[in-house]
Design a protein around this motif. Structure first.
Motif, PDB file in Angstrom:
ATOM      1  N   LYS A 297      97.947  24.396  64.140  1.00 49.81           N
ATOM      2  CA  LYS A 297      96.922  24.071  63.149  1.00 49.81           C
ATOM      3  C   LYS A 297      95.876  25.185  63.135  1.00 49.81           C
ATOM      4  CE  LYS A 297      97.947  19.521  62.487  1.00 49.81           C
ATOM      5  NZ  LYS A 297      98.509  19.127  61.266  1.00 49.81           N
ATOM      6  N   LEU A 298      95.606  25.697  61.965  1.00 50.32           N
ATOM      7  CA  LEU A 298      94.622  26.765  61.801  1.00 50.32           C
ATOM      8  C   LEU A 298      93.449  26.287  60.955  1.00 50.32           C
ATOM      9  CD1 LEU A 298      96.943  29.773  60.876  1.00 50.32           C
ATOM     10  CD2 LEU A 298      95.754  29.427  63.032  1.00 50.32           C
ATOM     11  N   GLU A 299      92.274  26.771  61.272  1.00 46.82           N
ATOM     12  CA  GLU A 299      91.133  26.548  60.397  1.00 46.82           C
ATOM     13  C   GLU A 299      91.240  27.550  59.256  1.00 46.82           C
ATOM     14  OE1 GLU A 299      87.669  27.073  62.826  1.00 46.82           O
ATOM     15  OE2 GLU A 299      87.862  25.083  63.717  1.00 46.82           O
ATOM     16  N   TYR A 300      90.674  27.203  58.119  1.00 50.72           N
ATOM     17  CA  TYR A 300      90.725  28.115  56.976  1.00 50.72           C
ATOM     18  C   TYR A 300      90.214  29.507  57.343  1.00 50.72           C
ATOM     19  CZ  TYR A 300      92.157  25.145  53.085  1.00 50.72           C
ATOM     20  OH  TYR A 300      92.886  24.374  52.209  1.00 50.72           O
ATOM     21  N   ARG A 301      89.136  29.596  58.127  1.00 53.55           N
ATOM     22  CA  ARG A 301      88.547  30.893  58.461  1.00 53.55           C
ATOM     23  C   ARG A 301      89.512  31.799  59.220  1.00 53.55           C
ATOM     24  NH1 ARG A 301      83.519  29.933  60.588  1.00 53.55           N
ATOM     25  NH2 ARG A 301      83.731  27.697  60.653  1.00 53.55           N
ATOM     26  N   ASP A 302      90.582  31.222  59.779  1.00 50.91           N
ATOM     27  CA  ASP A 302      91.562  31.994  60.538  1.00 50.91           C
ATOM     28  C   ASP A 302      92.817  32.312  59.734  1.00 50.91           C
ATOM     29  OD1 ASP A 302      89.924  32.011  62.793  1.00 50.91           O
ATOM     30  OD2 ASP A 302      90.778  30.153  63.572  1.00 50.91           O
ATOM     31  N   THR A 303      92.755  32.149  58.403  1.00 55.29           N
ATOM     32  CA  THR A 303      93.929  32.420  57.565  1.00 55.29           C
ATOM     33  C   THR A 303      93.652  33.544  56.574  1.00 55.29           C
ATOM     34  OG1 THR A 303      93.339  30.858  55.801  1.00 55.29           O
ATOM     35  CG2 THR A 303      94.589  29.976  57.669  1.00 55.29           C
ATOM     36  N   ARG A 304      94.728  34.170  56.141  1.00 55.16           N
ATOM     37  CA  ARG A 304      94.620  35.227  55.122  1.00 55.16           C
ATOM     38  C   ARG A 304      94.310  34.656  53.743  1.00 55.16           C
ATOM     39  NH1 ARG A 304      96.449  40.479  56.152  1.00 55.16           N
ATOM     40  NH2 ARG A 304      97.479  40.738  58.157  1.00 55.16           N
ATOM     41  N   GLU A 305      94.563  33.384  53.577  1.00 56.09           N
ATOM     42  CA  GLU A 305      94.359  32.744  52.274  1.00 56.09           C
ATOM     43  C   GLU A 305      92.918  32.289  52.041  1.00 56.09           C
ATOM     44  OE1 GLU A 305      98.554  32.813  53.265  1.00 56.09           O
ATOM     45  OE2 GLU A 305      96.882  32.030  54.414  1.00 56.09           O
ATOM     46  N   PHE A 306      92.034  32.552  52.976  1.00 58.02           N
ATOM     47  CA  PHE A 306      90.628  32.151  52.876  1.00 58.02           C
ATOM     48  C   PHE A 306      89.773  33.344  52.469  1.00 58.02           C
ATOM     49  CE2 PHE A 306      86.443  31.571  54.999  1.00 58.02           C
ATOM     50  CZ  PHE A 306      86.043  30.422  54.349  1.00 58.02           C
ATOM     51  N   VAL A 307      88.966  33.149  51.420  1.00 57.29           N
ATOM     52  CA  VAL A 307      88.022  34.169  50.968  1.00 57.29           C
ATOM     53  C   VAL A 307      86.625  33.633  51.233  1.00 57.29           C
ATOM     54  CG1 VAL A 307      87.216  35.538  49.016  1.00 57.29           C
ATOM     55  CG2 VAL A 307      89.622  34.849  49.136  1.00 57.29           C
ATOM     56  N   PRO A 308      85.911  34.188  52.240  1.00 58.76           N
ATOM     57  CA  PRO A 308      84.588  33.647  52.554  1.00 58.76           C
ATOM     58  C   PRO A 308      83.573  33.882  51.443  1.00 58.76           C
ATOM     59  CG  PRO A 308      85.089  35.565  53.923  1.00 58.76           C
ATOM     60  CD  PRO A 308      86.293  35.295  53.087  1.00 58.76           C
ATOM     61  N   VAL A 309      82.763  32.861  51.204  1.00 57.80           N
ATOM     62  CA  VAL A 309      81.660  32.954  50.251  1.00 57.80           C
ATOM     63  C   VAL A 309      80.359  33.051  51.041  1.00 57.80           C
ATOM     64  CG1 VAL A 309      80.402  31.721  48.442  1.00 57.80           C
ATOM     65  CG2 VAL A 309      82.892  31.715  48.444  1.00 57.80           C
ATOM     66  N   ASP A 310      80.250  32.226  52.067  1.00 58.47           N
ATOM     67  CA  ASP A 310      79.139  32.301  53.010  1.00 58.47           C
ATOM     68  C   ASP A 310      79.661  31.848  54.366  1.00 58.47           C
ATOM     69  OD1 ASP A 310      79.061  29.471  53.059  1.00 58.47           O
ATOM     70  OD2 ASP A 310      77.488  29.386  51.548  1.00 58.47           O
ATOM     71  N   VAL A 311      78.779  31.620  55.299  1.00 60.52           N
ATOM     72  CA  VAL A 311      79.207  31.280  56.658  1.00 60.52           C
ATOM     73  C   VAL A 311      79.861  29.908  56.758  1.00 60.52           C
ATOM     74  CG1 VAL A 311      77.094  30.211  57.530  1.00 60.52           C
ATOM     75  CG2 VAL A 311      78.457  31.624  59.048  1.00 60.52           C
ATOM     76  N   ASP A 312      79.604  29.031  55.805  1.00 61.42           N
ATOM     77  CA  ASP A 312      80.076  27.650  55.870  1.00 61.42           C
ATOM     78  C   ASP A 312      81.264  27.342  54.970  1.00 61.42           C
ATOM     79  OD1 ASP A 312      79.800  24.871  56.700  1.00 61.42           O
ATOM     80  OD2 ASP A 312      79.028  24.504  54.688  1.00 61.42           O
ATOM     81  N   LYS A 313      81.441  28.080  53.903  1.00 59.98           N
ATOM     82  CA  LYS A 313      82.494  27.742  52.942  1.00 59.98           C
ATOM     83  C   LYS A 313      83.115  28.990  52.332  1.00 59.98           C
ATOM     84  CE  LYS A 313      79.111  27.010  49.272  1.00 59.98           C
ATOM     85  NZ  LYS A 313      77.935  27.276  50.068  1.00 59.98           N
ATOM     86  N   GLY A 314      84.217  28.748  51.636  1.00 54.39           N
ATOM     87  CA  GLY A 314      84.902  29.844  50.981  1.00 54.39           C
ATOM     88  C   GLY A 314      85.888  29.332  49.956  1.00 54.39           C
ATOM     89  N   LEU A 315      86.680  30.229  49.453  1.00 55.13           N
ATOM     90  CA  LEU A 315      87.625  29.935  48.393  1.00 55.13           C
ATOM     91  C   LEU A 315      89.037  29.975  48.957  1.00 55.13           C
ATOM     92  CD1 LEU A 315      87.793  29.585  45.263  1.00 55.13           C
ATOM     93  CD2 LEU A 315      88.098  32.045  45.148  1.00 55.13           C
TER      94      LEU A 315
END
Length: 86
Positions: A2-20
């Motif tokens: 299980k990976l958190e979004y922040r640890d995937t290539r498919e996550f684009v950070p917007v700020d420290v708390d959320k992303g796309l």
């Protein structure tokens, strides 16, 4: 695994708390669990050369310098030539 979004290539950070989420186009929490099949982003904490000395802080044992350089676990290692998956 299980990976958190922040640890995937498919996550684009917007700020420290959320992303796309790059695949769905939706906003997601950085620490939310990503769907199965998402690609793990190379980070120091996933490298066999990373030696953690404190919470999310450690050293890179692959360094050729006499004193090993400090690294933090969430540091992205996409361009690191010494990165080795654990």
């Amino acid at each position: 695994m299980k990976l958190e979004y922040r640890d995937t290539r498919e996550f684009v950070p917007v700020d420290v708390d959320k992303g796309l989420d790059r695949l769905t186009g939706t906003m997601v929490k950085a620490d939310a669990i990503a769907p199965e099949g998402y690609t793990r982003l190379p980070k120091c904490k996933f490298c066999s050369n990373y030696s953690e000395t404190d919470a999310n802080i450690g050293t890179c044992e692959a360094s050729s310098q006499p004193s090993k350089f400090m690294a933090y676990g969430d540091m992205t290692a996409v361009t690191c030539e010494m990165f080795t998956n654990i």
